[in-house]
Motif scaffolding. Structure first.
Motif, PDB file in Angstrom:
ATOM      1  N   ALA A 171      49.175  40.045  41.786  1.00  0.00           N
ATOM      2  CA  ALA A 171      48.058  40.139  42.735  1.00  0.00           C
ATOM      3  C   ALA A 171      48.568  39.891  44.143  1.00  0.00           C
ATOM      4  O   ALA A 171      49.680  39.381  44.344  1.00  0.00           O
ATOM      5  N   VAL A 172      47.733  40.253  45.106  1.00  0.00           N
ATOM      6  CA  VAL A 172      48.029  40.018  46.527  1.00  0.00           C
ATOM      7  C   VAL A 172      46.966  39.081  47.082  1.00  0.00           C
ATOM      8  O   VAL A 172      45.763  39.342  46.944  1.00  0.00           O
ATOM      9  N   ALA A 173      47.409  37.969  47.688  1.00  0.00           N
ATOM     10  CA  ALA A 173      46.493  37.010  48.318  1.00  0.00           C
ATOM     11  C   ALA A 173      46.792  36.967  49.802  1.00  0.00           C
ATOM     12  O   ALA A 173      47.960  36.993  50.210  1.00  0.00           O
ATOM     13  N   ALA A 174      45.755  36.892  50.621  1.00  0.00           N
ATOM     14  CA  ALA A 174      45.965  36.843  52.068  1.00  0.00           C
ATOM     15  C   ALA A 174      44.864  36.011  52.716  1.00  0.00           C
ATOM     16  O   ALA A 174      43.737  35.942  52.218  1.00  0.00           O
ATOM     17  N   THR A 175      45.204  35.408  53.829  1.00  0.00           N
ATOM     18  CA  THR A 175      44.218  34.652  54.600  1.00  0.00           C
ATOM     19  C   THR A 175      43.141  35.600  55.117  1.00  0.00           C
ATOM     20  O   THR A 175      43.444  36.562  55.829  1.00  0.00           O
ATOM     21  N   ALA A 176      41.890  35.309  54.769  1.00  0.00           N
ATOM     22  CA  ALA A 176      40.757  36.096  55.257  1.00  0.00           C
ATOM     23  C   ALA A 176      39.998  35.338  56.342  1.00  0.00           C
ATOM     24  O   ALA A 176      38.980  35.812  56.828  1.00  0.00           O
TER      25      ALA A 176
ATOM     26  N   ALA B  23      47.300  50.325  47.347  1.00  0.00           N
ATOM     27  CA  ALA B  23      48.405  51.244  47.067  1.00  0.00           C
ATOM     28  C   ALA B  23      49.161  50.865  45.797  1.00  0.00           C
ATOM     29  O   ALA B  23      49.606  51.739  45.046  1.00  0.00           O
ATOM     30  N   ALA B  24      49.294  49.557  45.565  1.00  0.00           N
ATOM     31  CA  ALA B  24      50.067  49.092  44.403  1.00  0.00           C
ATOM     32  C   ALA B  24      49.205  48.889  43.167  1.00  0.00           C
ATOM     33  O   ALA B  24      49.726  48.577  42.096  1.00  0.00           O
ATOM     34  N   GLY B  25      47.887  49.039  43.320  1.00  0.00           N
ATOM     35  CA  GLY B  25      46.987  48.836  42.189  1.00  0.00           C
ATOM     36  C   GLY B  25      46.920  47.398  41.727  1.00  0.00           C
ATOM     37  O   GLY B  25      46.866  47.120  40.522  1.00  0.00           O
ATOM     38  N   LYS B  26      46.911  46.476  42.692  1.00  0.00           N
ATOM     39  CA  LYS B  26      46.893  45.049  42.376  1.00  0.00           C
ATOM     40  C   LYS B  26      45.563  44.427  42.808  1.00  0.00           C
ATOM     41  O   LYS B  26      44.937  44.882  43.774  1.00  0.00           O
ATOM     42  N   PRO B  27      45.127  43.372  42.114  1.00  0.00           N
ATOM     43  CA  PRO B  27      43.936  42.651  42.555  1.00  0.00           C
ATOM     44  C   PRO B  27      44.158  42.007  43.923  1.00  0.00           C
ATOM     45  O   PRO B  27      45.285  41.636  44.273  1.00  0.00           O
ATOM     46  N   LEU B  28      43.078  41.861  44.684  1.00  0.00           N
ATOM     47  CA  LEU B  28      43.118  41.243  46.010  1.00  0.00           C
ATOM     48  C   LEU B  28      42.376  39.908  45.967  1.00  0.00           C
ATOM     49  O   LEU B  28      41.296  39.814  45.383  1.00  0.00           O
ATOM     50  N   VAL B  29      42.970  38.897  46.601  1.00  0.00           N
ATOM     51  CA  VAL B  29      42.304  37.604  46.735  1.00  0.00           C
ATOM     52  C   VAL B  29      42.253  37.241  48.215  1.00  0.00           C
ATOM     53  O   VAL B  29      43.295  37.100  48.871  1.00  0.00           O
ATOM     54  N   GLY B  30      41.033  37.110  48.760  1.00  0.00           N
ATOM     55  CA  GLY B  30      40.860  36.652  50.127  1.00  0.00           C
ATOM     56  C   GLY B  30      40.801  35.135  50.137  1.00  0.00           C
ATOM     57  O   GLY B  30      39.921  34.540  49.531  1.00  0.00           O
TER      58      GLY B  30
ATOM     59  N   VAL C  58      38.146  38.421  40.660  1.00  0.00           N
ATOM     60  CA  VAL C  58      38.819  38.541  41.939  1.00  0.00           C
ATOM     61  C   VAL C  58      37.912  39.243  42.952  1.00  0.00           C
ATOM     62  O   VAL C  58      36.858  39.761  42.624  1.00  0.00           O
ATOM     63  N   ASP C  59      38.367  39.242  44.234  1.00  0.00           N
ATOM     64  CA  ASP C  59      37.576  39.848  45.306  1.00  0.00           C
ATOM     65  C   ASP C  59      37.701  41.368  45.277  1.00  0.00           C
ATOM     66  O   ASP C  59      38.644  41.926  44.728  1.00  0.00           O
TER      67      ASP C  59
END
Length: 368
Positions: A89-94, A115-122, A338-339
């Motif tokens: 997954a990809v996590a980033a500061t929101a 693009a990578a087909g990964k879950p997003l976590v804000g 996930v978000d």
């Protein structure tokens, strides 16, 4: 895709974290909660770009993030020895933070995730700081948190992921702001905190007696604007000030801040014991100000006096970094779901959503 596992001990996730809320461009890869491991943690500071202005310029910070973030992400992946197939997954500061920088990092994370087909976590940047001790020290809930990050100075009760209660906060300047303003007043370079600490080591802490605001009042709220004003008054009386006077003023200022935090920490631990009489108390200090050695020593002494556990993250994890964002992403993923891509970046985002902002609010949300 959702990661929910009733048995956390049998779960292993590898998450790419991105952090761009202020003037550090950062990316990291973290694995956990089984076999917790920071596989990479790349941070690029923008201090040189902002020094001549005496503080962070939001527009310059945002442009700098745009110019280098792709390379920082690539470096984090390379150092972690992970391919995109290894990333869960990809996590980033929101938020919260300087909105230009937050937008750069979070929109980049959205693009990568799509693009990578990964879950997003804000991730809430403050939650990243709050949960760091669970990455470094295996700390269980509940615990106390002294959050001293950027414009935030708060005591929080951390009951679980996403479950926070603000017990006290600054009613004016945050500690980091007070350090920066004190440095500017005394002609010290930016960033102010490290330079005030360096000068304080050469100073006579007994020469000036500065106030300890609000300690004559109950509760856990703090105030540092009056302390800064008292220092300015002393400096004006002695103009032009020499290097030794600057060092003495820095020493007095730093000791006053440390005394206030130690006293409030003792009160916070007393409150924790009232709430959780059967739980061993722990106090975590997180955020950039946690790198100050005198403040750490003062908090450690207060915790020892109260027979409580004291936890401060390693220096590399005190200031803004992406490892804490990746770890918070792991903690969030384990809660599921996930978000989605509709989650917006935001300049304000209090951890305690139920507590009204002490400094007011507006269209952007509560300030504190």
């Amino acid at each position: 895709m959702t990661f929910v596992n009733e048995n956390r001990a049998d779960t292993r996730l590898t998450v790419l974290g991105i952090e761009t809320s202020c003037d550090e461009t950062a990316a990291a890869v973290v694995r956990g909660p089984l076999d917790k491991n920071i596989l990479s943690n790349v941070i690029r500071s923008q201090i040189d770009e902002h020094t001549e202005f005496g503080g962070v310029v939001p527009e310059i910070a945002a442009r700098a993030h745009i110019e280098i973030l792709d390379r920082i992400v690539a470096e984090a992946l390379q150092k972690s020895k992970c391919s995109w197939d290894d990333i869960d997954a990809v996590a980033a500061t929101a938020g919260p933070g300087l909105i230009g920088g937050v937008i750069v990092g979070f929109m980049t994370a959205k693009a990568i995730a799509m693009a990578a087909g990964k879950p997003l976590v804000g991730v809430n940047h403050l939650e990243g700081h709050a949960l760091t001790a669970r990455l470094t020290d295996d700390l269980d809930f509940p615990f106390l948190l002294l959050l001293v990050s950027g414009g935030h100075s708060q005591f929080l009760l951390v009951r679980g992921v996403g479950d926070y209660e603000r017990l006290g906060t600054t009613i004016d300047d945050a500690i980091g702001e007070a350090f920066d303003k004190t440095a500017k007043l005394l002609g010290l370079p930016y960033p102010g905190g490290p330079h005030v600490e360096k000068m304080a080591k050469k100073g006579d802490v007994t020469r000036f007696r500065l106030p300890r605001p609000l300690l004559d009042r109950p509760g856990l709220d703090m105030s540092f604007a009056g302390l800064k004003t008292a220092l300015r008054t002393q400096a004006k009386k002695l103009e032009p000030v020499d290097d030794q006077t600057v060092a003495d003023l820095c020493a007095a200022f730093q000791r006053a801040v440390a005394d206030v935090l130690a006293a409030r920490t003792k009160s916070a631990l007393d409150l924790f014991r009232e709430r959780y009489p059967d739980t061993a108390p722990a106090i975590v200090v997180a955020g950039g100000v946690a790198a100050n050695q005198e403040i750490r020593a003062s908090l450690l002494s207060a915790a020892n006096d109260a027979e409580a556990r004291f936890i401060a993250p390693p220096m590399a994890l005190c200031t803004d970094n992406a490892a804490m964002i990746a770890w918070a992403g792991i903690e969030r993923l384990l809660q599921g779901p996930v978000d989605d891509m509709k989650l917006p970046p935001r300049p304000r985002w209090p951890l305690d959503q139920s507590n009204a902002g002490v400094l007011g609010a507006g269209k952007k949300g509560a300030k504190v």
